[in-house]
Scaffold this motif. Structure first.
Motif, mmCIF file in Angstrom:
data_model
loop_
_atom_site.group_PDB
_atom_site.id
_atom_site.type_symbol
_atom_site.label_atom_id
_atom_site.label_comp_id
_atom_site.label_asym_id
_atom_site.label_seq_id
_atom_site.Cartn_x
_atom_site.Cartn_y
_atom_site.Cartn_z
ATOM 1 N N PHE A 1 1.796 -33.987 -25.193
ATOM 2 C CA PHE A 1 2.434 -32.908 -25.934
ATOM 3 C C PHE A 1 2.027 -31.519 -25.451
ATOM 4 O O PHE A 1 2.458 -30.519 -26.039
ATOM 5 C CB PHE A 1 2.153 -33.062 -27.431
ATOM 6 C CG PHE A 1 2.912 -34.195 -28.054
ATOM 7 C CD1 PHE A 1 2.245 -35.272 -28.609
ATOM 8 C CD2 PHE A 1 4.286 -34.198 -28.061
ATOM 9 C CE1 PHE A 1 2.950 -36.326 -29.172
ATOM 10 C CE2 PHE A 1 4.996 -35.242 -28.627
ATOM 11 C CZ PHE A 1 4.328 -36.312 -29.178
ATOM 12 N N THR A 2 1.198 -31.434 -24.417
ATOM 13 C CA THR A 2 0.922 -30.126 -23.824
ATOM 14 C C THR A 2 1.611 -29.980 -22.479
ATOM 15 O O THR A 2 1.468 -28.970 -21.804
ATOM 16 C CB THR A 2 -0.595 -29.869 -23.661
ATOM 17 O OG1 THR A 2 -1.210 -30.973 -23.009
ATOM 18 C CG2 THR A 2 -1.259 -29.646 -25.010
ATOM 19 N N LEU A 3 2.385 -30.997 -22.082
ATOM 20 C CA LEU A 3 3.192 -30.846 -20.871
ATOM 21 C C LEU A 3 4.356 -29.904 -21.182
ATOM 22 O O LEU A 3 4.907 -29.943 -22.284
ATOM 23 C CB LEU A 3 3.744 -32.203 -20.431
ATOM 24 C CG LEU A 3 2.730 -33.249 -19.952
ATOM 25 C CD1 LEU A 3 3.434 -34.568 -19.693
ATOM 26 C CD2 LEU A 3 2.013 -32.773 -18.697
ATOM 27 N N ASP B 1 -5.242 -40.393 -28.207
ATOM 28 C CA ASP B 1 -5.783 -39.236 -27.486
ATOM 29 C C ASP B 1 -4.901 -38.808 -26.309
ATOM 30 O O ASP B 1 -4.870 -37.622 -25.946
ATOM 31 C CB ASP B 1 -7.193 -39.543 -26.962
ATOM 32 C CG ASP B 1 -8.210 -39.601 -28.087
ATOM 33 O OD1 ASP B 1 -9.357 -40.016 -27.843
ATOM 34 O OD2 ASP B 1 -7.856 -39.227 -29.231
ATOM 35 N N GLU B 2 -4.197 -39.747 -25.716
ATOM 36 C CA GLU B 2 -3.301 -39.394 -24.609
ATOM 37 C C GLU B 2 -2.206 -38.428 -25.042
ATOM 38 O O GLU B 2 -1.621 -37.724 -24.214
ATOM 39 C CB GLU B 2 -2.632 -40.652 -24.039
ATOM 40 C CG GLU B 2 -3.442 -41.342 -22.955
ATOM 41 C CD GLU B 2 -2.683 -42.489 -22.344
ATOM 42 O OE1 GLU B 2 -3.194 -43.633 -22.427
ATOM 43 O OE2 GLU B 2 -1.593 -42.253 -21.787
ATOM 44 N N ALA B 3 -1.932 -38.402 -26.348
ATOM 45 C CA ALA B 3 -0.910 -37.484 -26.863
ATOM 46 C C ALA B 3 -1.301 -36.028 -26.625
ATOM 47 O O ALA B 3 -0.434 -35.154 -26.526
ATOM 48 C CB ALA B 3 -0.688 -37.727 -28.360
ATOM 49 N N TYR B 4 -2.614 -35.747 -26.535
ATOM 50 C CA TYR B 4 -3.057 -34.388 -26.221
ATOM 51 C C TYR B 4 -2.502 -33.949 -24.870
ATOM 52 O O TYR B 4 -2.218 -32.774 -24.653
ATOM 53 C CB TYR B 4 -4.586 -34.325 -26.174
ATOM 54 C CG TYR B 4 -5.246 -34.236 -27.520
ATOM 55 C CD1 TYR B 4 -5.259 -35.315 -28.395
ATOM 56 C CD2 TYR B 4 -5.879 -33.068 -27.929
ATOM 57 C CE1 TYR B 4 -5.871 -35.226 -29.631
ATOM 58 C CE2 TYR B 4 -6.507 -32.979 -29.159
ATOM 59 C CZ TYR B 4 -6.496 -34.064 -30.006
ATOM 60 O OH TYR B 4 -7.105 -33.978 -31.232
ATOM 61 N N LEU B 5 -2.393 -34.887 -23.953
ATOM 62 C CA LEU B 5 -1.836 -34.569 -22.638
ATOM 63 C C LEU B 5 -0.314 -34.540 -22.714
ATOM 64 O O LEU B 5 0.331 -33.613 -22.226
ATOM 65 C CB LEU B 5 -2.295 -35.635 -21.626
ATOM 66 C CG LEU B 5 -1.784 -35.487 -20.194
ATOM 67 C CD1 LEU B 5 -2.326 -34.222 -19.559
ATOM 68 C CD2 LEU B 5 -2.182 -36.695 -19.357
ATOM 69 N N ARG C 1 0.425 -45.374 -27.407
ATOM 70 C CA ARG C 1 -0.761 -44.747 -26.822
ATOM 71 C C ARG C 1 -0.456 -43.343 -26.293
ATOM 72 O O ARG C 1 -1.241 -42.423 -26.444
ATOM 73 C CB ARG C 1 -1.317 -45.626 -25.697
ATOM 74 C CG ARG C 1 -2.201 -46.741 -26.229
ATOM 75 C CD ARG C 1 -2.487 -47.802 -25.206
ATOM 76 N NE ARG C 1 -3.347 -47.292 -24.145
ATOM 77 C CZ ARG C 1 -3.913 -48.062 -23.234
ATOM 78 N NH1 ARG C 1 -3.714 -49.360 -23.253
ATOM 79 N NH2 ARG C 1 -4.662 -47.567 -22.297
ATOM 80 N N SER D 1 6.292 -32.321 -35.599
ATOM 81 C CA SER D 1 4.853 -32.550 -35.684
ATOM 82 C C SER D 1 4.126 -31.714 -34.660
ATOM 83 O O SER D 1 3.004 -31.318 -34.854
ATOM 84 C CB SER D 1 4.523 -34.024 -35.447
ATOM 85 O OG SER D 1 5.127 -34.806 -36.420
ATOM 86 N N VAL D 2 4.771 -31.467 -33.559
ATOM 87 C CA VAL D 2 4.159 -30.649 -32.524
ATOM 88 C C VAL D 2 5.204 -29.658 -32.025
ATOM 89 O O VAL D 2 6.379 -29.857 -32.198
ATOM 90 C CB VAL D 2 3.650 -31.508 -31.343
ATOM 91 C CG1 VAL D 2 2.550 -32.408 -31.793
ATOM 92 C CG2 VAL D 2 4.763 -32.289 -30.722
#
Lengths: 280, 320
Positions: free
Chosen positions: A100-102, A94-98, A89, A276-277
């Motif tokens: 991977f922007t840390l 969607d939690e990955a948006y948070l 998760r 990937s990011v």
């Protein structure tokens, strides 16, 4: 940053794991009273053999014991699955948006998740051990025995057994820890790899990759040590030539394989997260 | 169309009239004669009307440009890039930015320089590449080709510390409390202003110890917006911030964007609801099929064409 990541991951895990811990505690209490009844003889007996419905209650208690141990096993499995659900998760949904922007590195992310998962795995194991101890104490008390004395005797027997072969004991523990770490990274690596190669049905891809990777790893951890210890002849003849089989050597080889595989899957997880990011 | 807001930092009127300045032609897209007329090469600069950061008071006035003025792309990591001496660094600079998902192009050869201290509208129809562009800036996607720089740095750990990103979806675990979300932002973002976040939440009437899953969708989105805007970031990336919310919520969101963002920072706001955001925009970029169709100063294009951005958008992206 690693400590902060660990703290937040630990709290995130707790939201999912605490209900399971409560279920384990409830099963342990039920098991305690169930054992009091089932094992009760003499002064510990809760219900007299002459009373009506004794047989029925006995049957229920036996079934209950089976179900309680089954429930504890399922609880441990659920706790383990939830560890990876939490990983999925936070890294794929969607939690990955948070995530991977840390402003943290891929290594810190993966490392913090591993530490939080390891702590929760230990908490789950400790909870199960306590639950087992509680149920066992029910049996001891029902038999009119002294629980404290029984526990001391039990641990004494365990220590004597382990002290017979201290090196083997040490290697056994090392091998188990290495295998657990390898097992964690192979599953998280499989999740990330599976989710990164598809754009839809990521959950299905991740689960499929877990099975595929686990199959491959089991092949590696069983075939190579077998060949190494019993010789290549076993492939052709199917017969094992019994060399001086050394358990310690076997444990050492398994530990080495687990460490190498764990490092490989760690590298894979960090690489996928970075590629990937843009984490670094 | 003008809207007036009071900036909380200075108390001055932050009148949303765009600054005019040198306007470049954006991207490598083919330029039609009509487009070149709509975007004059030079427009006389006007004095700034909105509140200035006192620390930047003595800095030379920023030249407003949306096109890559320099011949060569700036070197990654270089603080000054290849910008002329005295010229402020672009907040966002892309040179030949391309992104493909397999064989499907999402962005094609996008070249832009977006100045600091402006609210830029990233406008385009659905599927035009707005979200892809924003995700690349946020560091969630790697470009297939080209260069992208945020204040002279390639997207990475350092840029994530200065970029505040609002995605178009809910990113917090629904089981979290608002206080948990505040704690997370406080721990990881040094520029997070917790006092401001709590003030804004208090104005909204959102209980700090409430669980996100007990709130409505609109309230959750507002909580997310408040946390993002409470950061004193250098670049705010807002992906469809007013999509799917009611008009009252839309007004609140736009008001929060204008009044809460850090002075001197850049806001890139992607939307296809042009009419609602036009009053607050300093500049715009029209993105279509992954390419920059048009860009420039909002006020300039309105003055030159006699049309609003909304009308221009409908003309440029006409379906029949």
């Amino acid at each position: 940053m690693l400590v902060k990541l660990f703290r937040h991951d630990f709290r995130a895990h707790s939201r999912m794991q605490i209900p399971v811990l409560i279920a384990i505690a409830a099963a342990a209490v039920l098991g305690f009273f169930n054992m009091l009844f089932l094992a009760g003889t003499g002064s510990g007996q809760l219900i007299s053999e002459e009373s009506d419905g004794y047989v029925l209650m006995l049957g229920a208690a036996i079934s209950g014991t089976f179900l309680i141990f089954l429930a504890l096993g399922i609880a441990m499995a659920v706790m383990s699955v939830l560890i990876f659900v939490r990983f999925y998760r936070s890294m794929v949904t969607d939690e990955a948006y948070l995530t991977f922007t840390l402003p943290v590195t891929a290594g810190q992310l993966i490392g913090a998740k591993f530490l939080a998962s390891a702590v929760w795995f230990l908490i789950g194991s400790a909870a199960l051990a306590i639950a087992g101890g509680l149920i066992y104490s029910g049996a001891i008390l029902a038999g009119g025995g002294d629980f404290r004395e029984a526990m001391v005797d039990l641990w004494q027997e365990v220590f004597e057994l382990l002290a017979e072969n201290p090196l083997t004991t040490f290697l056994l523990i090392l091998c188990a820890v290495a295998a657990a770490v390898r097992w964690y990274f192979q599953i998280t690596g499989a999740i990330l790899f599976g989710a990164s190669v598809v754009r839809k049905n990521k959950a299905l891809a991740a689960v499929g990759m877990i099975f595929a990777v686990n199959f491959l790893v089991n092949l590696i951890t069983s075939i190579f040590p077998t060949l190494g210890i019993f010789g290549f002849g076993v492939l052709f003849t199917g017969m094992v030539e019994f060399y001086d089989f050394n358990l310690n050597t076997w444990l050492l080889v398994q530990t080495g394989i687990s460490v190498i595989l764990a490092a490989m899957f760690w590298w894979l997880s960090v690489r996928i997260a970075k590629k990937s990011v843009n984490i670094e | 169309m003008e809207s007036t807001f009071l900036h909380p930092e200075t108390g001055e009127e932050a009148e949303k009239t765009a600054l005019t300045g040198e306007t470049g032609i954006a991207g490598e897209a083919e330029e039609t004669p009509e487009e070149s007329e709509a975007l004059p090469a030079e427009v006389p600069a006007e004095p700034e009307e909105k509140a200035e950061d006192p620390a930047e008071a003595s800095a030379p006035e920023a030249e407003i440009t949306f096109g890559p003025e320099t011949a060569a792309p700036a070197q990654p990591g270089s603080q000054s890039g290849s910008q002329p001496i005295g010229r402020p660094m672009a907040a966002v600079a892309c040179y030949g930015l391309t992104k493909r998902y397999g064989p499907t192009p999402a962005l094609t050869d996008v070249s832009l320089e977006l100045p600091a201290g402006k609210i830029i509208g990233l406008l385009g129809p659905n599927g035009s590449g707005k979200t892809t562009f924003i995700k690349i800036l946020a560091g969630l996607l790697q470009p297939t080709g080209g260069t992208v720089l945020i204040h002279g740095e390639e997207p990475g750990v350092r840029t994530k510390a200065m970029v505040s990103y609002l995605p178009e979806r809910m990113v917090f675990d629904p089981g979290m409390r608002v206080s948990d979300c505040i704690g997370l932002f406080r721990d990881f973002y040094a520029d997070f202003d917790e006092r401001r976040a709590r003030e804004m939440l208090s104005i909204l009437g959102v209980p700090v110890d409430g669980k996100l899953k007990t709130f409505s969708k609109g309230t959750r989105e507002k909580v997310q917006l408040v946390l993002v805007m409470a950061r004193r970031a250098k670049l705010y990336l807002l992906d469809e911030p007013i999509g799917g919310v009611d008009p009252a919520a839309r007004d609140f969101i736009l008001h929060t964007i204008v009044t809460a963002y850090e002075p001197g920072a850049t806001v890139i706001l992607s939307t296809h609801l042009i009419r609602d955001v036009e009053p607050i925009l300093d500049g715009f970029v029209f993105l279509g099929s992954g390419s920059v169709i048009m860009s420039g100063e909002a006020e300039t294009i309105r003055a030159d064409t006699g049309k609003s951005l909304d009308e221009l958008f409908r003309e440029v992206f006409r379906c029949w």
